[in-house]
Design a protein around this motif. Structure first.
Motif, PDB file in Angstrom:
ATOM      1  N   SER A   1       0.840  -1.195   0.000  1.00 33.28           N
ATOM      2  CA  SER A   1       0.000   0.000   0.000  1.00 33.28           C
ATOM      3  C   SER A   1       0.876   1.247   0.000  1.00 33.28           C
ATOM      4  O   SER A   1       1.954   1.274   0.607  1.00 33.28           O
ATOM      5  CB  SER A   1      -0.898   0.018   1.241  1.00 33.28           C
ATOM      6  OG  SER A   1      -1.797  -1.070   1.215  1.00 33.28           O
ATOM      7  N   ASN A   2       0.416   2.273  -0.676  1.00 29.26           N
ATOM      8  CA  ASN A   2       1.148   3.538  -0.695  1.00 29.26           C
ATOM      9  C   ASN A   2       1.392   4.009   0.736  1.00 29.26           C
ATOM     10  O   ASN A   2       0.565   3.798   1.625  1.00 29.26           O
ATOM     11  CB  ASN A   2       0.367   4.593  -1.464  1.00 29.26           C
ATOM     12  CG  ASN A   2       0.201   4.226  -2.925  1.00 29.26           C
ATOM     13  OD1 ASN A   2       0.956   3.423  -3.475  1.00 29.26           O
ATOM     14  ND2 ASN A   2      -0.802   4.810  -3.568  1.00 29.26           N
ATOM     15  N   ARG A   3       2.511   4.669   0.953  1.00 28.37           N
ATOM     16  CA  ARG A   3       2.931   4.961   2.326  1.00 28.37           C
ATOM     17  C   ARG A   3       1.937   5.812   3.104  1.00 28.37           C
ATOM     18  O   ARG A   3       1.877   5.716   4.329  1.00 28.37           O
ATOM     19  CB  ARG A   3       4.306   5.617   2.330  1.00 28.37           C
ATOM     20  CG  ARG A   3       4.417   6.925   1.581  1.00 28.37           C
ATOM     21  CD  ARG A   3       5.820   7.475   1.679  1.00 28.37           C
ATOM     22  NE  ARG A   3       6.098   8.497   0.687  1.00 28.37           N
ATOM     23  CZ  ARG A   3       7.297   9.031   0.519  1.00 28.37           C
ATOM     24  NH1 ARG A   3       8.305   8.639   1.280  1.00 28.37           N
ATOM     25  NH2 ARG A   3       7.496   9.946  -0.412  1.00 28.37           N
ATOM     26  N   ARG A   4       1.173   6.645   2.437  1.00 30.20           N
ATOM     27  CA  ARG A   4       0.173   7.448   3.151  1.00 30.20           C
ATOM     28  C   ARG A   4      -1.218   6.826   3.062  1.00 30.20           C
ATOM     29  O   ARG A   4      -2.213   7.454   3.412  1.00 30.20           O
ATOM     30  CB  ARG A   4       0.176   8.880   2.614  1.00 30.20           C
ATOM     31  CG  ARG A   4       1.482   9.612   2.920  1.00 30.20           C
ATOM     32  CD  ARG A   4       1.453  11.069   2.497  1.00 30.20           C
ATOM     33  NE  ARG A   4       2.705  11.722   2.831  1.00 30.20           N
ATOM     34  CZ  ARG A   4       3.777  11.749   2.041  1.00 30.20           C
ATOM     35  NH1 ARG A   4       3.735  11.156   0.856  1.00 30.20           N
ATOM     36  NH2 ARG A   4       4.884  12.359   2.421  1.00 30.20           N
ATOM     37  N   LEU A   5      -1.260   5.592   2.569  1.00 26.30           N
ATOM     38  CA  LEU A   5      -2.502   4.813   2.503  1.00 26.30           C
ATOM     39  C   LEU A   5      -3.590   5.525   1.712  1.00 26.30           C
ATOM     40  O   LEU A   5      -4.779   5.419   2.026  1.00 26.30           O
ATOM     41  CB  LEU A   5      -3.000   4.481   3.915  1.00 26.30           C
ATOM     42  CG  LEU A   5      -2.004   3.747   4.818  1.00 26.30           C
ATOM     43  CD1 LEU A   5      -2.634   3.449   6.165  1.00 26.30           C
ATOM     44  CD2 LEU A   5      -1.507   2.460   4.160  1.00 26.30           C
ATOM     45  N   LYS A   6      -3.164   6.237   0.671  1.00 29.44           N
ATOM     46  CA  LYS A   6      -4.115   6.927  -0.193  1.00 29.44           C
ATOM     47  C   LYS A   6      -3.939   6.478  -1.636  1.00 29.44           C
ATOM     48  O   LYS A   6      -2.819   6.218  -2.081  1.00 29.44           O
ATOM     49  CB  LYS A   6      -3.921   8.447  -0.111  1.00 29.44           C
ATOM     50  CG  LYS A   6      -4.324   9.060   1.220  1.00 29.44           C
ATOM     51  CD  LYS A   6      -4.184  10.574   1.174  1.00 29.44           C
ATOM     52  CE  LYS A   6      -4.641  11.206   2.479  1.00 29.44           C
ATOM     53  NZ  LYS A   6      -4.520  12.690   2.437  1.00 29.44           N
TER      54      LYS A   6
ATOM     55  N   LEU B   1      -3.484   7.175  -5.353  1.00 31.15           N
ATOM     56  CA  LEU B   1      -2.842   8.291  -6.043  1.00 31.15           C
ATOM     57  C   LEU B   1      -3.225   8.298  -7.516  1.00 31.15           C
ATOM     58  O   LEU B   1      -3.114   7.281  -8.197  1.00 31.15           O
ATOM     59  CB  LEU B   1      -1.318   8.186  -5.922  1.00 31.15           C
ATOM     60  CG  LEU B   1      -0.743   8.257  -4.509  1.00 31.15           C
ATOM     61  CD1 LEU B   1       0.763   8.004  -4.539  1.00 31.15           C
ATOM     62  CD2 LEU B   1      -1.043   9.604  -3.876  1.00 31.15           C
TER      63      LEU B   1
ATOM     64  N   ASN C   1       3.743   0.830  -3.926  1.00 25.41           N
ATOM     65  CA  ASN C   1       4.927   0.983  -3.081  1.00 25.41           C
ATOM     66  C   ASN C   1       5.820  -0.257  -3.207  1.00 25.41           C
ATOM     67  O   ASN C   1       5.587  -1.273  -2.547  1.00 25.41           O
ATOM     68  CB  ASN C   1       4.455   1.196  -1.638  1.00 25.41           C
ATOM     69  CG  ASN C   1       5.584   1.407  -0.661  1.00 25.41           C
ATOM     70  OD1 ASN C   1       6.751   1.354  -1.011  1.00 25.41           O
ATOM     71  ND2 ASN C   1       5.225   1.636   0.594  1.00 25.41           N
TER      72      ASN C   1
ATOM     73  N   ASP D   1      13.238  11.785  -1.697  1.00 28.46           N
ATOM     74  CA  ASP D   1      12.034  11.301  -1.041  1.00 28.46           C
ATOM     75  C   ASP D   1      10.821  12.132  -1.452  1.00 28.46           C
ATOM     76  O   ASP D   1       9.719  11.602  -1.613  1.00 28.46           O
ATOM     77  CB  ASP D   1      12.211  11.342   0.480  1.00 28.46           C
ATOM     78  CG  ASP D   1      11.051  10.691   1.208  1.00 28.46           C
ATOM     79  OD1 ASP D   1      10.849   9.474   1.041  1.00 28.46           O
ATOM     80  OD2 ASP D   1      10.328  11.404   1.930  1.00 28.46           O
TER      81      ASP D   1
ATOM     82  N   ASN E   1       4.914   7.241  -3.638  1.00 31.28           N
ATOM     83  CA  ASN E   1       4.272   6.166  -2.878  1.00 31.28           C
ATOM     84  C   ASN E   1       5.166   5.483  -1.852  1.00 31.28           C
ATOM     85  O   ASN E   1       4.734   4.557  -1.177  1.00 31.28           O
ATOM     86  CB  ASN E   1       3.703   5.119  -3.839  1.00 31.28           C
ATOM     87  CG  ASN E   1       4.726   4.697  -4.879  1.00 31.28           C
ATOM     88  OD1 ASN E   1       5.905   4.558  -4.575  1.00 31.28           O
ATOM     89  ND2 ASN E   1       4.276   4.489  -6.112  1.00 31.28           N
ATOM     90  N   GLY E   2       6.423   5.926  -1.747  1.00 34.17           N
ATOM     91  CA  GLY E   2       7.336   5.336  -0.777  1.00 34.17           C
ATOM     92  C   GLY E   2       8.116   4.145  -1.276  1.00 34.17           C
ATOM     93  O   GLY E   2       8.724   3.420  -0.480  1.00 34.17           O
TER      94      GLY E   2
END
Length: 208
Positions: free
Chosen positions: A104-109, A111, A146, A176, A181-182
């Motif tokens: 999952s994308n690092r901010r859980l959103k 994109l 991610n 960064d 997405n990390g």
């Protein structure tokens, strides 16, 4: 040259891939349903983007068991060119045709935006038209983009030059802040050791 566009339940970029192959590249293209067991003489296999099987369990986790994937694996093992785009990337990872996983994308959103990526390698069937260091602006649309792999796996694919694209700023600098997405080491696309199976995290919107 004939392109096989594999369709899973939930694929939604299959027609984009078909359009790119047939009308942009001027090649033959055919849709292949996931329950088929024949690639119909294809020279290139495309696993398109979308939400195969509704992304149940994990993205690509069910699609990897589709009957057509047996033929895709055989085709790839024989050296045939295979590309996975967005959800197709996830399917290839789940099928073990590529190393690593997409979390999952690092901010859980989810994109949906344009990003810049830097071309790292050009000695593959799908990157040979680019230049090393070239910066591309491409759209992404994913919730699980991610890239992650164990440290020893990342070290191996880096040493083998299997990282094809990295997220970057418009000037090509990797940071960064430019990593949406990390993804580990800003990895946006990889290939297998034989270099015939390529993939990336982009959603092309009909433009190759």
């Amino acid at each position: 040259m004939k392109f096989a566009i594999v369709e899973f339940p939930g694929s939604n970029c299959d027609h984009d891939a078909y359009y790119a192959a047939k009308h942009v590249l001027g090649q033959q293209a055919e849709f292949i349903w996931h329950k088929d067991t024949d690639l119909h003489g294809a020279d290139v296999v495309v696993l398109p983007g979308g939400f195969s099987y509704g992304d149940y369990l994990r993205t690509g986790a069910i699609a990897r068991f589709s009957p057509i994937m047996t033929r895709v694996r055989e085709f790839a093992d024989a050296g045939g060119p295979v590309i996975g785009i967005c959800n197709g990337f996830q399917v290839l990872l789940e099928a073990g045709l590529l190393e690593g996983a997409l979390l999952s994308n690092r901010r859980l959103k989810f994109l949906c935006q344009h990003v810049h990526v830097r071309v790292e390698q050009t000695d593959t069937p799908f990157t040979c038209g680019a230049a090393v260091g070239q910066v591309l602006k491409l759209p992404i649309a994913h919730g699980e983009g991610n890239y992650y792999a164990a440290p020893e796996t990342v070290a191996a694919i880096e040493a083998n030059r299997q990282v094809l694209f990295r997220y970057c700023a418009a000037d090509g600098a990797v940071s960064d802040a430019a990593n949406p997405n990390g993804s580990l080491a800003a990895i946006a696309g990889v290939c297998n050791a034989a270099r015939n199976v390529n993939t990336d995290g982009f959603w092309y919107d009909g433009e190759p």
